[in-house]
Design an enzyme around this catalytic site. Structure first.
Site, mmCIF file in Angstrom:
data_model
loop_
_atom_site.group_PDB
_atom_site.id
_atom_site.type_symbol
_atom_site.label_atom_id
_atom_site.label_comp_id
_atom_site.label_asym_id
_atom_site.label_seq_id
_atom_site.Cartn_x
_atom_site.Cartn_y
_atom_site.Cartn_z
ATOM 1 C CG HIS A 241 -1.571 -1.051 1.400
ATOM 2 N ND1 HIS A 241 -2.880 -1.481 0.639
ATOM 3 C CD2 HIS A 241 -1.667 -2.315 2.386
ATOM 4 C CE1 HIS A 241 -3.417 -2.509 0.983
ATOM 5 N NE2 HIS A 241 -2.884 -2.942 2.075
ATOM 6 C CG ASP A 242 1.660 2.658 3.715
ATOM 7 O OD1 ASP A 242 0.457 3.242 3.578
ATOM 8 O OD2 ASP A 242 1.859 2.505 4.995
#
Ligand SMILES: [Ca+2]
Length: 311
Positions: A241-242
């Site tokens: 995600h990040d």
């Protein structure tokens, strides 16, 4: 000149990889890491942030501890995803570098006031509590932010912590509503795109094959992360995600999305923290965010692996 960023983070294995990618990239200058409560409590996120810097040999980057709870709700954490430390997987030493004495919110305010207007980008990778608190306390800094590029929300993929909401926004929806409504140029990496950034076994082998401390740690982090995602989604690998946030700063051309209106649900218990994204432009509400929907996953993993080789 390198683009100057503050990474606001709740590490988290994927936060760690996002931070490492930034540290490995000469186009970016990380002014500081600001820790926030999220995946795990603040004491652990502020510890994990320092462990990641030490892993990269970058103890020159300061770490500030921020808010230990959302603006107006009890903290919800995600040890079921990230393990009890938040950074389960690799065995890393306890950090030796000290936390800064200043509060993360004060660091954000002072940095934005000190640096030329429009020269600092905020990169939130966790709940938006620190950012919203800084904007509340010092509204003069809002217009000085160059851009906010954040991981949070979902539209087509809907929820990962509740049926309707993504974790970062769910944890502190009031903070998210204030940040999304602040009028700052905003780029959002929702689950819609991060669920396409999947670490397949081949991609994870490429991390391990770097043969470095960082490469091995990243491979072990994704191994851990993957156990949860395989059970939950049955997908071919864990979503990173990040790191989409950092990759966007380096190579925006590998992402695509729409400039649309995104509002945050704060009232309903059923849909708390839902990012109500007007993807089809059916309302007359003004656009406030570039909501990313797709990426070139092969280009993303090539970039990530090449850069991690620098550490
Ligand atoms: Ca995070």
């Amino acid at each position: 000149m390198a683009r100057r960023i503050i990474i606001d983070t709740d590490p988290g294995q994927d936060d760690a990889i996002a931070i490492l990618l930034a540290l490995a990239s000469p186009e970016l200058e990380v002014l500081g890491l600001t820790a926030v409560a999220g995946n795990v409590p603040l004491a652990l996120t502020s510890r994990n942030a320092r462990m990641v810097l030490e892993l990269a040999g970058r103890t020159d980057v300061p770490v500030y501890a921020g808010c230990d709870a959302p603006l107006s709700r009890p903290l919800v954490t995600a040890e079921h995803v990230h393990g009890k430390t938040g950074l389960d997987g690799p065995v890393l030493p306890e950090p030796q570098m000290a936390l800064q004495e200043a509060h993360a919110v004060d660091f954000i305010i002072e940095t934005l006031r000190r640096e030329p207007a429009g020269s600092v980008t905020l990169c939130p990778l966790g709940p938006l509590t620190n950012i919203a608190t800084a904007f509340r306390r010092a509204p003069d800094i809002i217009s000085r932010v160059q851009e906010i590029v954040l991981m949070g929300g979902a539209y087509f993929e809907v929820g990962n912590i509740s049926p309707a909401a993504e974790f970062n926004i769910f944890v502190d929806p009031e903070a998210a509503a204030e940040v999304f409504g602040a009028g700052v140029p905003l780029v959002v990496m929702p689950l819609d795109v991060t669920h396409k950034a999947l670490v397949t076994p081949t991609r994870n082998e490429a991390f391990r094959a770097l043969g470095s401390k960082v490469g091995t740690a990243v491979a072990e982090m994704t191994d851990f992360f993957e156990r949860f995602d395989l059970e939950k989604y049955g997908s071919n690998g864990a979503p990173l995600h990040d790191p989409c946030v950092t990759a966007y700063l380096l190579a925006p051309g590998i992402f695509s999305g729409r400039h649309i209106n995104v509002e945050i649900e704060t009232n309903s218990e059923l849909t708390r923290g839902m990012t109500v994204a007007d993807w089809w432009r059916v309302s007359d509400r003004a656009p406030n965010a570039t909501f990313i929907g797709d990426l070139d996953a092969d280009a993303f993993f090539t970039l990530l692996t090449e850069r991690l080789a620098n550490l």
